[in-house]
Design a protein around this motif. Structure first.
Motif, PDB file in Angstrom:
ATOM      1  N   ARG A  32      49.606  63.195 -63.336  1.00 21.22           N
ATOM      2  CA  ARG A  32      48.597  63.441 -64.363  1.00 21.22           C
ATOM      3  C   ARG A  32      49.108  63.032 -65.738  1.00 21.22           C
ATOM      4  O   ARG A  32      48.346  62.518 -66.577  1.00 21.22           O
ATOM      5  N   ASP A  36      47.359  60.427 -68.273  1.00 20.38           N
ATOM      6  CA  ASP A  36      46.965  60.813 -69.631  1.00 20.38           C
ATOM      7  C   ASP A  36      48.084  60.519 -70.624  1.00 20.38           C
ATOM      8  O   ASP A  36      48.340  61.300 -71.540  1.00 20.38           O
ATOM      9  N   ALA A  39      47.771  60.967 -74.474  1.00 22.22           N
ATOM     10  CA  ALA A  39      47.725  62.267 -75.138  1.00 22.22           C
ATOM     11  C   ALA A  39      49.084  62.582 -75.767  1.00 22.22           C
ATOM     12  O   ALA A  39      50.134  62.220 -75.230  1.00 22.22           O
TER      13      ALA A  39
END
Length: 230
Positions: A32, A36, A39
């Protein structure tokens, strides 16, 4: 080696700090994080891990520093698992609630197993007692015997134990703490010689044969004190 990524459980085999379920959640968190990566949170975590990994590869004794990133990836993995489950039932709150029950059971089960492994490992290990020194306890018990308290008491310990056993003097006990190479043999005195202390030949000859031995309840290395009386 006890430490780093191993549990404090003292056994013949070293167990990993994370079980298979936790490793799967950590792997999910890593995936994950790569998905991402834009971010700020995951970007910082990935850079941090990328810096740490080469250091740990060259200096394995610093492997414990990977524990914190692993925990953060675990948190991301748990968050991802809950969020993905919610996305399966976007309009059915009852299905969401029913789906949370096995997730809660999973998280509670993982937490409980790690709790048991960490806090109960020492208690139920037959080898744990060998890592604890009960010299002070056995000495205190022996000092209650009237045979050794009628005269002076001298406690002979290795040099690195003098400051520790000097606490007995601070408690008001009538005794002296000395190291093995500076023992003065005087009459009407009981000498408690630590089993790890080697007396000089002249001192050993002056003390003579031990009058008693103080042992512990351990199976191995049970001799704690040799008792001489003059």
């Amino acid at each position: 080696k006890i430490g780093g990524f191993v549990t404090p459980k003292i056994t013949d085999t070293i167990q990993p700090a994370f079980n298979a379920t936790v490793l799967i959640l950590i792997a999910l968190g890593i995936l994950r994080a790569f998905a991402d990566f834009h971010a700020t949170r995951t970007y910082t975590l990935l850079i941090w891990t990328a810096i740490i990994l080469p250091i740990v590869a060259l200096q394995q004794q610093f492997i414990a520093v990977l524990y914190l990133p692993a925990i953060l990836f675990l948190a991301i993995g748990v968050q991802t698992l809950i969020r993905e489950w919610y996305s399966i039932f976007p309009l059915n709150p009852y299905a969401r609630l029913a789906g949370l029950l096995p997730l809660i059971a999973l998280i509670v089960g993982v937490g409980y197993l790690n709790y048991v492994n960490y806090f109960m490992g020492f208690r139920y290990s037959s080898l744990a007692s060998t890592y604890f020194d009960d010299s002070l306890r056995t000495l205190n018990q022996s000092l209650k015997d009237e045979r050794y308290t009628k005269g002076s008491v001298v406690v002979v310990v290795p040099n690195n134990k003098v400051s520790f056993f000097s606490m007995l003097q601070e408690e008001g006990k009538d005794l002296r703490v000395e190291i093995s190479n500076s023992v003065a043999v005087t009459p009407n005195t009981s000498y408690f010689v630590d089993s790890r202390s080697m007396l000089p030949p002249d001192t050993a000859a002056a003390l003579g044969t031990p009058k008693d031995f103080v042992v512990s309840s351990k199976k191995n290395n049970d001799l704690r004190w040799r008792v001489y009386q003059k």
